[in-house]
Design a protein around this motif. Sequence first.
Motif, PDB file in Angstrom:
ATOM      1  N   PRO A 129      -2.395   4.805   6.453  1.00 28.60           N
ATOM      2  CA  PRO A 129      -2.442   3.871   5.325  1.00 28.60           C
ATOM      3  C   PRO A 129      -1.094   3.186   5.103  1.00 28.60           C
ATOM      4  CG  PRO A 129      -2.294   6.130   4.537  1.00 28.60           C
ATOM      5  CD  PRO A 129      -2.455   6.217   6.026  1.00 28.60           C
ATOM      6  N   VAL A 130      -1.177   1.913   4.764  1.00 23.54           N
ATOM      7  CA  VAL A 130       0.018   1.130   4.433  1.00 23.54           C
ATOM      8  C   VAL A 130      -0.146   0.625   3.001  1.00 23.54           C
ATOM      9  CG1 VAL A 130       1.400  -0.911   5.010  1.00 23.54           C
ATOM     10  CG2 VAL A 130       0.317   0.430   6.832  1.00 23.54           C
ATOM     11  N   PRO A 131       0.842   0.819   2.147  1.00 23.86           N
ATOM     12  CA  PRO A 131       0.703   0.408   0.743  1.00 23.86           C
ATOM     13  C   PRO A 131       0.740  -1.106   0.590  1.00 23.86           C
ATOM     14  CG  PRO A 131       2.935   1.143   1.164  1.00 23.86           C
ATOM     15  CD  PRO A 131       2.159   1.436   2.414  1.00 23.86           C
ATOM     16  N   ALA A 132       0.205  -1.585  -0.526  1.00 27.00           N
ATOM     17  CA  ALA A 132       0.290  -2.997  -0.863  1.00 27.00           C
ATOM     18  C   ALA A 132       1.734  -3.363  -1.188  1.00 27.00           C
ATOM     19  CB  ALA A 132      -0.620  -3.312  -2.052  1.00 27.00           C
ATOM     20  N   GLY A 133       2.064  -4.652  -1.103  1.00 22.79           N
ATOM     21  CA  GLY A 133       3.421  -5.060  -1.442  1.00 22.79           C
ATOM     22  C   GLY A 133       3.634  -6.543  -1.258  1.00 22.79           C
ATOM     23  N   GLU A 134       4.790  -7.004  -1.714  1.00 23.65           N
ATOM     24  CA  GLU A 134       5.195  -8.388  -1.537  1.00 23.65           C
ATOM     25  C   GLU A 134       6.074  -8.484  -0.294  1.00 23.65           C
ATOM     26  OE1 GLU A 134       4.165 -10.906  -3.390  1.00 23.65           O
ATOM     27  OE2 GLU A 134       3.021  -9.570  -4.731  1.00 23.65           O
TER      28      GLU A 134
END
Length: 352
Positions: A129-134
């Motif tokens: 899993p890769v987290p959400a982000g800007e």
Amino acid sequence: AHEVLFECWPRLQEWKDWVSDDLRLHHRVEAEARAWSAAGHDPNHLWSHERLVPVYEMFERLGLDRNTLDEPAKSFVRPEAERLQQELEQEATSHYRRAAIGDRLAQFGDPREGVGLDAEDVPQIAWFPVPAGEVRLEDNAGSQHVPAFSIARYPVSWCQYRAFLKAEDGYRDKRWWENIDHEPAPGEQYRPIDNHPAEDVSWYDAIAFCGWLSVRLGYEVRLPNEFEWQQAATMGDPDRVFPWGPDWEEDHCNSNESHLGRTTAVGMYPQGAAGGGPEGALDMAGNVWEWCLNRYDDPNDEQIDNSGDSRVVRGGSWFNSQLSCRVARRYYRYYPDGRYVGIGFRLLRPPS
């Protein structure tokens, strides 16, 4: 009476001989283990995978669990693959040794999850899993909010890509080539070793592979766009210069500084994992460049077509220097029909 029974019951004699052979092998293993321990646990005295397979079969026939053996026998019969993977975890392991370990794992069938195929010859992908982000691209090329997603732990391996090439519904099937160019023959794998990354793969080839595998797996897989790729390489840390941290570490990836002059098996540098921890993807710096979904001149344009507009590759390869291994590096652009020995690809799984 016992002698007569043995003479008149051939099957019993066979059982006796069979068990005797197993017991002799068991005693030999115990003796070799004691000698190995007395020699200071010299790794050169350990048995190879090929010699250990009959030992494991013997344990099974005798109803023994090797994990419950007493020392030193328990450590002596430890699978070679486990020993090699433990060696990879040591930062002192040299580039040349890592390359040799990868080639050795391929010789007897690399057991790592996400490197090979399942029982039905479908690529087995290990997702992280890769987290959400800007995410902001360098040189003011744009920014984007990236929702959470999953990324493959490794680039697609040669045996996984070869399954697509060999399948009746694979490379030759026109379904996967709608709106994109289809060359009659695939590119030539420079190092055709099962656990090495697929290479000499065009952007069109990678798009077709994703379509085929999505049907085989029953859910969508695709190339990451470069915002997603950069988010996966940093694991959400925008200040990360390299996948593992802020500073260059020559022993963390297979770049030009390794002096190997070739690819290694995927995942030979666990200390170089994205995010600096065991949960991140491997080989996001070095080994092979990785295709991204979007156009180079317009990072927000992910349209799949055969316009010939250049696409993005990220991560650097075995023949590039540390500069190309920076997670934000987007200097390189290639035409989608281009096939090069230093370019492969990695898969992304969108959220359900």
